[in-house]
Design a protein around this motif. Structure first.
Motif, short mmCIF file in Angstrom:
data_model
loop_
_atom_site.label_atom_id
_atom_site.label_comp_id
_atom_site.label_asym_id
_atom_site.label_seq_id
_atom_site.Cartn_x
_atom_site.Cartn_y
_atom_site.Cartn_z
N PRO A 101 -1.49 7.86 -13.44
CA PRO A 101 -1.10 9.08 -13.30
C PRO A 101 -1.61 8.86 -11.61
CG PRO A 101 -3.88 7.94 -13.59
CD PRO A 101 -2.09 7.24 -14.38
N ILE A 102 -0.61 9.54 -10.73
CA ILE A 102 -0.30 8.77 -9.52
C ILE A 102 -0.99 10.59 -8.33
CG2 ILE A 102 1.25 7.57 -10.17
CD1 ILE A 102 3.61 10.02 -9.64
N SER A 103 -0.95 9.98 -7.41
CA SER A 103 -0.63 11.07 -5.74
C SER A 103 0.20 10.49 -5.02
CB SER A 103 -1.86 10.84 -4.83
OG SER A 103 -1.38 11.38 -3.88
N ALA A 104 1.14 10.95 -4.89
CA ALA A 104 2.64 10.45 -4.21
C ALA A 104 2.27 10.78 -2.93
CB ALA A 104 4.31 11.45 -4.62
N LEU A 105 1.61 11.92 -2.73
CA LEU A 105 1.66 11.96 -1.32
C LEU A 105 0.77 11.00 -0.32
CD1 LEU A 105 1.74 14.31 1.46
CD2 LEU A 105 -0.08 14.94 0.50
N GLN A 106 -0.63 10.41 -1.50
CA GLN A 106 -1.38 9.55 -0.63
C GLN A 106 -1.68 8.07 -1.16
OE1 GLN A 106 -4.27 10.49 1.23
NE2 GLN A 106 -3.37 12.82 0.45
N GLY A 107 -0.08 7.19 -2.04
CA GLY A 107 0.26 6.90 -2.44
C GLY A 107 -0.66 5.79 -3.68
N ASP A 108 -0.87 6.63 -4.58
CA ASP A 108 -2.16 5.79 -5.92
C ASP A 108 -1.35 5.59 -6.81
OD1 ASP A 108 -5.29 6.94 -5.19
OD2 ASP A 108 -4.14 8.70 -4.69
N ASN A 109 -1.40 4.52 -7.27
CA ASN A 109 -0.85 4.16 -8.23
C ASN A 109 0.75 4.03 -8.42
OD1 ASN A 109 -2.78 3.41 -9.96
ND2 ASN A 109 -3.25 5.29 -10.54
N ILE A 110 1.81 4.25 -6.90
CA ILE A 110 3.03 3.77 -7.51
C ILE A 110 3.59 2.04 -7.09
CG2 ILE A 110 4.89 4.45 -5.70
CD1 ILE A 110 3.17 6.87 -6.58
N VAL A 111 3.05 1.83 -5.61
CA VAL A 111 3.47 0.81 -5.73
C VAL A 111 1.39 0.48 -5.60
CG1 VAL A 111 4.03 -1.32 -3.69
CG2 VAL A 111 4.90 0.51 -3.78
N ASN A 112 0.56 0.73 -4.82
CA ASN A 112 0.07 0.03 -5.41
C ASN A 112 -1.69 0.37 -6.24
OD1 ASN A 112 0.15 -2.19 -3.26
ND2 ASN A 112 0.04 -0.23 -1.63
N ARG A 113 -2.38 -0.71 -6.32
CA ARG A 113 -3.30 0.78 -7.55
C ARG A 113 -4.13 1.32 -7.25
NH1 ARG A 113 -3.91 -0.81 -12.63
NH2 ARG A 113 -6.14 -0.06 -13.11
N SER A 114 -5.14 2.77 -6.79
CA SER A 114 -5.22 3.49 -7.01
C SER A 114 -6.82 2.82 -7.16
CB SER A 114 -5.33 4.54 -7.70
OG SER A 114 -6.60 6.04 -7.29
N TYR A 129 -7.83 4.43 -14.76
CA TYR A 129 -6.77 3.79 -15.73
C TYR A 129 -6.42 2.72 -15.61
CZ TYR A 129 -1.96 3.32 -15.41
OH TYR A 129 -0.66 3.60 -15.20
N GLN A 130 -6.80 2.44 -16.51
CA GLN A 130 -6.07 0.23 -16.57
C GLN A 130 -4.80 -0.06 -16.51
OE1 GLN A 130 -8.93 -1.59 -16.40
NE2 GLN A 130 -9.90 0.23 -16.14
N GLY A 131 -3.97 1.19 -16.43
CA GLY A 131 -2.34 0.27 -16.55
C GLY A 131 -1.89 0.11 -15.51
N SER A 132 0.06 -0.16 -15.71
CA SER A 132 0.31 -0.75 -14.28
C SER A 132 0.72 0.34 -13.61
CB SER A 132 1.27 -1.86 -14.59
OG SER A 132 2.58 -0.29 -15.60
N THR A 133 0.82 0.20 -12.06
CA THR A 133 1.01 0.91 -11.30
C THR A 133 3.40 1.51 -11.74
OG1 THR A 133 2.58 -0.62 -9.87
CG2 THR A 133 0.17 -0.15 -9.40
N LEU A 134 3.93 2.25 -10.55
CA LEU A 134 5.07 2.78 -11.18
C LEU A 134 5.31 1.26 -11.17
CD1 LEU A 134 6.64 4.92 -11.94
CD2 LEU A 134 6.38 5.92 -9.93
N LEU A 135 5.85 1.46 -9.35
CA LEU A 135 7.02 0.06 -9.24
C LEU A 135 6.96 -0.99 -10.06
CD1 LEU A 135 8.82 -1.07 -7.21
CD2 LEU A 135 6.92 -2.20 -5.83
N TYR A 136 5.19 -2.22 -10.59
CA TYR A 136 5.33 -2.72 -11.52
C TYR A 136 6.11 -2.34 -12.98
CZ TYR A 136 3.38 -6.58 -14.33
OH TYR A 136 3.21 -7.61 -15.27
N HIS A 137 5.83 -1.24 -12.80
CA HIS A 137 6.00 -0.88 -14.07
C HIS A 137 7.95 -0.81 -14.06
CE1 HIS A 137 6.60 1.08 -18.85
NE2 HIS A 137 7.53 1.54 -18.28
N LEU A 138 8.70 -0.85 -13.17
CA LEU A 138 9.85 -0.63 -12.98
C LEU A 138 10.32 -1.79 -12.54
CD1 LEU A 138 10.41 2.49 -10.56
CD2 LEU A 138 11.14 3.34 -12.73
N GLU A 139 9.30 -2.67 -12.17
CA GLU A 139 10.53 -4.08 -11.81
C GLU A 139 10.47 -4.97 -13.74
OE1 GLU A 139 9.11 -5.03 -7.77
OE2 GLU A 139 7.53 -5.64 -8.88
N THR A 140 9.34 -4.22 -13.87
CA THR A 140 8.91 -5.06 -15.18
C THR A 140 9.73 -5.03 -17.16
OG1 THR A 140 7.24 -4.38 -15.89
CG2 THR A 140 6.90 -6.41 -14.23
#
Length: 418
Positions: free
Chosen positions: A182-195, A201-212
């Motif tokens: 679950p994200i908010s691209a506009l606000q930055g939620d769970n993209i690079v930093n945790r919301s 939501y206990q999963g990883s951020t988008l960037l962390y998943h892309l990196e790993t």
């Protein structure tokens, strides 16, 4: 040197119009500090001019004036960024239904697909279409980003319903790994930093998943396939007996001393040497481009294929193909086309259109007379000469073809051999 050895992840972004793809990519570039200050200054200035009280990060990616005037992204745009852990190439595909062909183009080399869903709208036809194409192209990983969570008050129930709906649809597809964020691209939620707004939501951020995420090679290392692109015969006295076959390996591992077979002749020989950039090497594998010499003087030419003696591809003139039609001119049965397969080109006829696929239900639509732009259909092809192929499921390179208009030389379709 260390930077050169960092893994490269190719991913595609897809979603319906206004789902926030441009903002998401802009946020990734911004939060990963992958943009220059002058770019950011220009975006901030443009945002103020438009009367926004925030920085419109979508302007980082919607670069063309005509695109911005229409409010849509109209072609596949490739973006590059990197973090200390990984390098990335993004294929940003347009959302409109009439650009399905662009999504196929952008996704054809991807390791991962990001499928964006507007939390307010849920699954739409384009969601189904993009998920199906990702499955069709055998992209191994998908991340379903439920965007604009800020506009539904970060409600967990809204997110859970979309996850349930998507899983129901995806049960009919063949995507091995699907993650939901679950994200908010506009606000930055769970993209690079945790919301801080979605403690549930206990999963990883988008960037962390892309990196790993594990980048699995889609290169078939079992079936040895070497389509000959050109024959090298230096016109010098000292090299008058030299005959090298140059091309890109599309599967398997080749070594000097291996017994190989040449197609279509069927003659068998032994690999004498393999060279990379003029230097001899002891093994070569997909997707390396090399020059190979054989112990025997075989008369290979462009379009021929060198394979292992006891591991040959399918050989035939009748192909069953799932094709995405890319031309605005519809095609009917009995039409002639030019097909390009590896380094081989030949004339073919569309013998029969078996069915189209309804993207929403994945049901077959039978008894059709023609295939139109952006349709995905199963057709039978008859080629003018034998083709050496594997199924797309087995080998992406030797299992794919491009259809070309004989008169205009325009690419009119992309096909996956069944």
């Amino acid at each position: 040197m260390k930077h050169q050895n960092i893994e490269l992840l190719r991913f595609t972004t897809a979603g319906s119009v206004d789902d926030g793809k441009s903002t998401l990519i802009g946020r990734l570039l911004y939060d990963s500090k992958s943009i220059f200050q002058d770019q950011l200054d220009a975006v901030e200035k443009s945002s103020k001019t438009k009367g926004y009280d925030y920085v419109d990060l979508s302007l980082l990616t919607d670069g063309l004036k005509s695109e911005r005037e229409q409010g849509i992204t109209i072609d596949v745009a490739y973006r590059y960024f990197s973090t200390p852990k990984r390098k990335f190439i993004i294929a940003d595909s347009p959302g409109h239904i009439q650009y399905t062909r662009n999504m196929v183009t952008g996704a054809s080399t991807a390791n991962l697909a990001i499928i964006l869903i507007d939390a307010r709208k849920g699954l739409l036809e384009q969601t189904h279409r993009h998920a199906f194409i990702a499955s069709l192209l055998r992209i191994p990983h998908a991340i379903v980003c439920v965007n604009k969570m800020d506009l539904v008050d970060y409600e967990e129930a809204v997110y859970n319903q979309i996850v349930t709906d998507f899983k129901t649809f995806a049960s009919k597809l063949s995507i091995n790994d699907i993650q939901f964020i679950p994200i908010s691209a506009l606000q930055g939620d769970n993209i690079v930093n945790r919301s801080t707004h979605m403690d549930w939501y206990q999963g990883s951020t988008l960037l962390y998943h892309l990196e790993t995420v594990h980048i699995s090679s889609d290169n078939n290392l079992v079936d040895c396939r070497f389509p000959v692109q050109s024959v090298i015969r230096p016109h010098t006295l000292e090299h008058q007996d030299y005959r090298g076959f140059a091309g890109r390996i599309d599967g398997g591992v080749f070594k000097p001393g291996d017994r190989v077979k040449s197609l279509p002749s069927g003659f068998v020989s032994t690999i004498k040497s393999i060279e990379l950039n003029g230097e001899p090497i002891q093994e070569a594998f997909s997707p390396m481009s090399v020059t190979m010499t054989l112990e025997d003087d075989l008369d290979n030419s462009r379009g021929d294929m060198i394979v292992r003696e006891n591991n040959v591809p399918e050989i035939g003139q009748d192909l069953e193909v799932l094709v995405t039609w890319m031309s605005n001119k519809p095609v009917q049965a009995r039409s002639k086309v030019l097909i390009k397969h590896t380094t081989n080109e030949c004339v073919a006829m569309i013998k029969e259109i078996k069915y189209k696929i309804d993207i929403n239900t994945l049901h077959r639509i039978e008894n059709i007379n023609q295939v139109e732009m952006n349709d995905i259909a199963r057709v039978s092809l008859r080629t003018a000469k034998p083709v050496f192929y594997d199924s797309y499921k087995r080998n992406r390179q030797t299992g794919s073809i491009i259809l070309i208009d004989e008169q205009t030389n325009e690419t009119i379709g992309a096909g996956m051999i069944i």
